[in-house]
Design a protein around this motif. Structure first.
Motif, PDB file in Angstrom:
ATOM      1  N   UNK A  75       0.825  -1.215   0.000  1.00 17.19           N
ATOM      2  CA  UNK A  75       0.000   0.000   0.000  1.00 17.19           C
ATOM      3  C   UNK A  75       0.858   1.263   0.000  1.00 17.19           C
ATOM      4  N   UNK A  76       0.267   2.392  -0.446  1.00 19.41           N
ATOM      5  CA  UNK A  76       0.982   3.672  -0.292  1.00 19.41           C
ATOM      6  C   UNK A  76       1.211   3.972   1.195  1.00 19.41           C
ATOM      7  N   UNK A  90       1.187   7.029   2.579  1.00 23.18           N
ATOM      8  CA  UNK A  90       0.410   8.145   3.114  1.00 23.18           C
ATOM      9  C   UNK A  90      -1.087   7.884   3.140  1.00 23.18           C
ATOM     10  N   UNK A  91      -1.463   6.746   3.686  1.00 20.92           N
ATOM     11  CA  UNK A  91      -2.872   6.511   4.002  1.00 20.92           C
ATOM     12  C   UNK A  91      -2.981   6.205   5.492  1.00 20.92           C
ATOM     13  N   UNK A 107     -12.094   6.441   1.388  1.00 23.74           N
ATOM     14  CA  UNK A 107     -11.362   6.079   0.174  1.00 23.74           C
ATOM     15  C   UNK A 107     -10.339   4.983   0.435  1.00 23.74           C
ATOM     16  N   UNK A 108      -9.602   5.130   1.514  1.00 19.53           N
ATOM     17  CA  UNK A 108      -8.493   4.194   1.769  1.00 19.53           C
ATOM     18  C   UNK A 108      -9.022   2.791   2.040  1.00 19.53           C
ATOM     19  N   UNK A 112      -8.647  -0.542  -0.356  1.00 23.22           N
ATOM     20  CA  UNK A 112      -7.800  -1.578   0.240  1.00 23.22           C
ATOM     21  C   UNK A 112      -8.506  -2.935   0.232  1.00 23.22           C
ATOM     22  N   UNK A 169      -3.916  10.030  11.033  1.00 30.51           N
ATOM     23  CA  UNK A 169      -3.241  10.713   9.929  1.00 30.51           C
ATOM     24  C   UNK A 169      -3.865  10.343   8.575  1.00 30.51           C
ATOM     25  N   UNK A 170      -4.054  11.343   7.743  1.00 29.25           N
ATOM     26  CA  UNK A 170      -4.577  11.172   6.383  1.00 29.25           C
ATOM     27  C   UNK A 170      -6.053  10.782   6.341  1.00 29.25           C
ATOM     28  N   UNK A 191      -9.128  12.070   5.689  1.00 31.04           N
ATOM     29  CA  UNK A 191      -9.587  13.348   5.152  1.00 31.04           C
ATOM     30  C   UNK A 191     -10.944  13.776   5.708  1.00 31.04           C
ATOM     31  N   UNK A 239      -2.628  18.168   4.350  1.00 27.27           N
ATOM     32  CA  UNK A 239      -2.374  16.899   3.670  1.00 27.27           C
ATOM     33  C   UNK A 239      -3.588  16.341   2.939  1.00 27.27           C
ATOM     34  N   UNK A 240      -4.208  17.185   2.124  1.00 26.38           N
ATOM     35  CA  UNK A 240      -5.211  16.697   1.178  1.00 26.38           C
ATOM     36  C   UNK A 240      -4.774  17.110  -0.225  1.00 26.38           C
ATOM     37  N   UNK A 277     -13.114  11.619  -0.661  1.00 22.26           N
ATOM     38  CA  UNK A 277     -13.321  12.129   0.698  1.00 22.26           C
ATOM     39  C   UNK A 277     -13.030  13.619   0.784  1.00 22.26           C
ATOM     40  N   UNK A 278     -11.924  14.032   0.182  1.00 23.01           N
ATOM     41  CA  UNK A 278     -11.493  15.424   0.330  1.00 23.01           C
ATOM     42  C   UNK A 278     -12.489  16.370  -0.334  1.00 23.01           C
ATOM     43  N   UNK A 323      -1.881  12.515  -1.995  1.00 23.28           N
ATOM     44  CA  UNK A 323      -2.959  12.204  -1.046  1.00 23.28           C
ATOM     45  C   UNK A 323      -4.258  11.775  -1.731  1.00 23.28           C
ATOM     46  N   UNK A 337      -6.105   8.985  -2.369  1.00 28.19           N
ATOM     47  CA  UNK A 337      -6.025   7.596  -1.924  1.00 28.19           C
ATOM     48  C   UNK A 337      -6.547   6.605  -2.958  1.00 28.19           C
ATOM     49  N   UNK A 338      -7.637   6.973  -3.646  1.00 26.07           N
ATOM     50  CA  UNK A 338      -8.236   5.957  -4.520  1.00 26.07           C
ATOM     51  C   UNK A 338      -7.336   5.635  -5.722  1.00 26.07           C
ATOM     52  N   UNK A 392      -4.134   6.219  -5.829  1.00 22.17           N
ATOM     53  CA  UNK A 392      -2.870   5.748  -5.297  1.00 22.17           C
ATOM     54  C   UNK A 392      -2.926   4.247  -4.981  1.00 22.17           C
ATOM     55  N   UNK A 393      -4.049   3.835  -4.397  1.00 24.32           N
ATOM     56  CA  UNK A 393      -4.177   2.402  -4.073  1.00 24.32           C
ATOM     57  C   UNK A 393      -4.467   1.611  -5.347  1.00 24.32           C
ATOM     58  N   UNK A 405      -1.659   0.037  -7.364  1.00 28.66           N
ATOM     59  CA  UNK A 405      -1.136  -1.307  -7.052  1.00 28.66           C
ATOM     60  C   UNK A 405      -1.616  -2.290  -8.114  1.00 28.66           C
TER      61      UNK A 405
END
Lengths: 431, 431
Positions: A116-117, A119-120, A152-153, A157, A380-381, A383, B119-120, B152-153, B381, B383-384, B386-387, B390
């Motif tokens: 995983x990244x 920063x989640x 989102x995370x 995931x 953290x993170x 949102x 951090x968004x 989310x953001x 940041x 997340x969607x 970024x994940x 993968x």
């Protein structure tokens, strides 16, 4: 329980059977024993009834796991979840076991970050890492996990987690109108179908009614407990309260309810006798925000070793889990599912937009708990909670409530800095 | 257009009328002029037809804004959006103006960070900051904005943006099943009702049919353009292609379509004549991932000044905006709205779970564009995406596609590091 005799138990044979990385995991019980002794057992004048919850921690990797293994051998399903929106009443209805799998430990995060990244959310990484590294017996014992779409995370995931453990996903809508309720009920029905399939047992009006009562009773017990803890001077520490709310996610509901009531009885006598864990002059802090999954005791420990007491947790591992109960007057199973969905729709996670009822709820809990300052805790993170904190801050400014927003992960790196900020905040409250 | 004569225009009187921070904004046109000259006008052998798109940039803060002011004076609504899921056909049906407000500039981020967490996503911060600082004429000219719930953001930022400009929110579901489609159609109908209210004009079968054709024509023109640009050797640079795809979000659709076709005609002759912007031996890179809003040209500029050419953008400011058209054979307005919704449901944003069709789509575009390597671009940041990267990486490994994942924001700080990574990636492609 004395600090000397407390020890979190090990059972390598059981872990081996669950296909865990036994060698690596063997370090966990002694490590957690040390942390627990320092954080919980050094507290003075704890309620006697905490002995049960201490024993739940001693058995966290063994006795409670064995109970789940036994349940599976009896043909009862064991289902893992990550969110208070997944309705455990349905699992309870078929006499299954529902266990919260949110991760609260930094130890599994490097496992997650291989995939995983970075920063989640640390909770998502911790949970995912537990499974990838095979270092969580709860993850190993479940038949499947049921994720959801609350952030989102997590949402993304689950797609990856499915490579390691069968992962179903419940779509939680993002608003709370009639059309969202319609969709939501369909999701609850899908969950029911999945539980019926794995358990080979029907969810009926009768067994669901029983399950709703069991979990309503549990939630009412927690409401009673939280109400008692609001007394000033506090009859119980915030750390112990957090612990109990964490244990709520892996204990058997009936037993847990009984033990919570025993503790409540003791707290009532304590209040009568003026037997408190801190004098009434102790600064009282309410914590709101994201959940603190076991063994995340970082912020509570900082607050309570800085001379204040935590008097309320507005969180999923906190009041959001038990503030609402299900109307028990349904006459049909469809009505039950509708009442159940309505109850779940009252939970005011920041994943919803708009979510102003949460701001009102925080203010309400703030007043009820007799708090003197609000610390908003954001993983953290995250949102949604992080941005919603802007509205909390506005409300606090309007109401004249001292407010501190904290964003943190599971690493010990920021402890010193947090300590400084929390101490300054306590000084501000003391005026 | 020569580098000497190009200049982005200013109109302080117009900006004053739009309640902008004129003093602060006055620096923007000369600054952007300089950047544009360096990044675009220094390119060699650009197609002649780019002169129109250069003029759209010259008029970005003046002429095009004046057109929108004029439209408003004619009683036509001007609607701001942040996402390709908001159906502009509905706005077009009442002869309104739909403009994309995604922010691509670091200049407004400090304004946003006075309120929002740091951090968004930079795009969300940039857009929010434009409004807070009153330094975007597009934000100032719109009647209202229509946000959505795709991340989310954004979802939570709309709640705060509503304090500055009327902000409506469309709920985009998180899955794509029948029950999601039902909810989605209701959201489209709400959008239609809001547009009818602001314009005081009904959306009818006839005007919606016309609007669908206008936007289908626009999307088909962009498909034609993107297909021509895939030719090897490339008849147009990736930077110019990105620019055109950015301009698509604020130009008038009919005029834009016409100008895109003019460019296509020129590219066809260029291909026939073997007139290219780079030799066929130039490494060909496809970019996938998050959108690059104006004036975010950072990655394309790095890639193309490192000796490669960008041959495709799988992005919302890219193919996701135009790969699908709406079936024009509906017989009633309800059917139209259903066909429209079906088209929008084909857009494969990473906000959906599961979203495997996007992985297939990326592979498909990779093959079609004759790319030799894939760079996945993720706004910090996010997340969607970024994940989901993968899964893209897994697909690329399976297919033997060189893959590089980049996460970046709008600051110039990481340019050196990105340059190094991109250069190494290009070397890897060249073998």
């Amino acid at each position: 329980m004395s600090q000397e005799t407390f020890a979190i138990k090990s059972d390598p044979a059981l872990w081996e059977k669950l296909d865990m990385d036994v060698e690596r995991f063997s370090n966990m019980p002694p490590m957690l024993t040390g942390a627990y002794q320092g954080i919980f057992l050094e507290q003075k004048n704890r309620p006697q009834a905490m002995v049960y919850f201490d024993s739940m921690i001693e058995n966290i990797f063994t006795g409670r796991i064995q109970e789940m293994v036994d349940a599976k051998e009896e043909g009862r399903p064991v289902v893992g979840t990550f969110c208070v929106y997944v309705p455990e009443e349905i699992v309870q209805a078929v006499n299954g076991v529902c266990v919260g799998l949110c991760g609260g430990s930094p130890g599994s995060i490097p496992d997650a970050e291989k995939i995983l990244p970075r920063n989640i959310c640390p909770m998502v990484k911790s949970a995912f890492g537990f499974k990838v590294g095979r270092i969580c017996p709860y993850f190993q014992v479940v038949d499947f996990v049921y994720g959801e779409t609350t952030c989102d995370a997590k949402k993304k995931t689950w797609e990856l987690l499915n490579d390691y453990v069968p992962t179903h996903v419940m779509e939680i809508p993002q608003m709370k109108r009639e059309r969202d309720k319609k969709l939501w009920i369909e999701e609850v029905k899908d969950f029911k179908a999945e539980i019926e399939k794995i358990s080979d047992k029907k969810v009926t009006f009768e067994n669901l009614q029983g399950a709703i009562r069991v979990l309503n009773d549990k939630r009412r017990a927690m409401q009673r407990l939280n109400s008692l803890r609001h007394h000033n001077p506090s009859p119980i520490s915030g750390k112990d309260m957090l612990l109990i709310q964490q244990i709520a996610f892996y204990d058997t509901p009936q037993r847990f309810t009984e033990k919570v009531h025993e503790l409540c009885d003791e707290l009532e006598s304590r209040i009568e006798q003026g037997n408190a864990v801190a004098p009434s002059s102790t600064p009282r802090i309410m914590v709101s925000g994201t959940p603190m999954a076991l063994p995340n005791w970082k912020l509570h420990n900082i607050i309570e070793t800085s001379g204040a007491v935590v008097v309320n947790e507005e969180s999923c591992i906190g009041t959001r889990y038990y503030k609402d109960t299900i109307d028990e007057n349904a006459q049909t199973i469809d009505e039950q599912l509708e009442r159940l969905t309505e109850r779940y729709m009252q939970i005011d996670c920041s994943c919803f937009t708009p979510n102003d009822e949460r701001i009102d709820q925080v203010l309400n809990e703030y007043k009820t708990s007799g708090a003197q300052g609000l610390i908003d805790y954001c993983l953290q993170f995250c949102h949604t909670y992080n941005i919603e904190a802007v509205k909390l801050r506005q409300m606090c400014e309007k109401e004249g409530i001292p407010f501190l927003a904290i964003e943190s992960d599971y690493s010990p790196e920021d402890v010193g800095q947090l300590q400084t900020r929390v101490e300054a905040f306590i000084e501000q409250i003391q005026g």
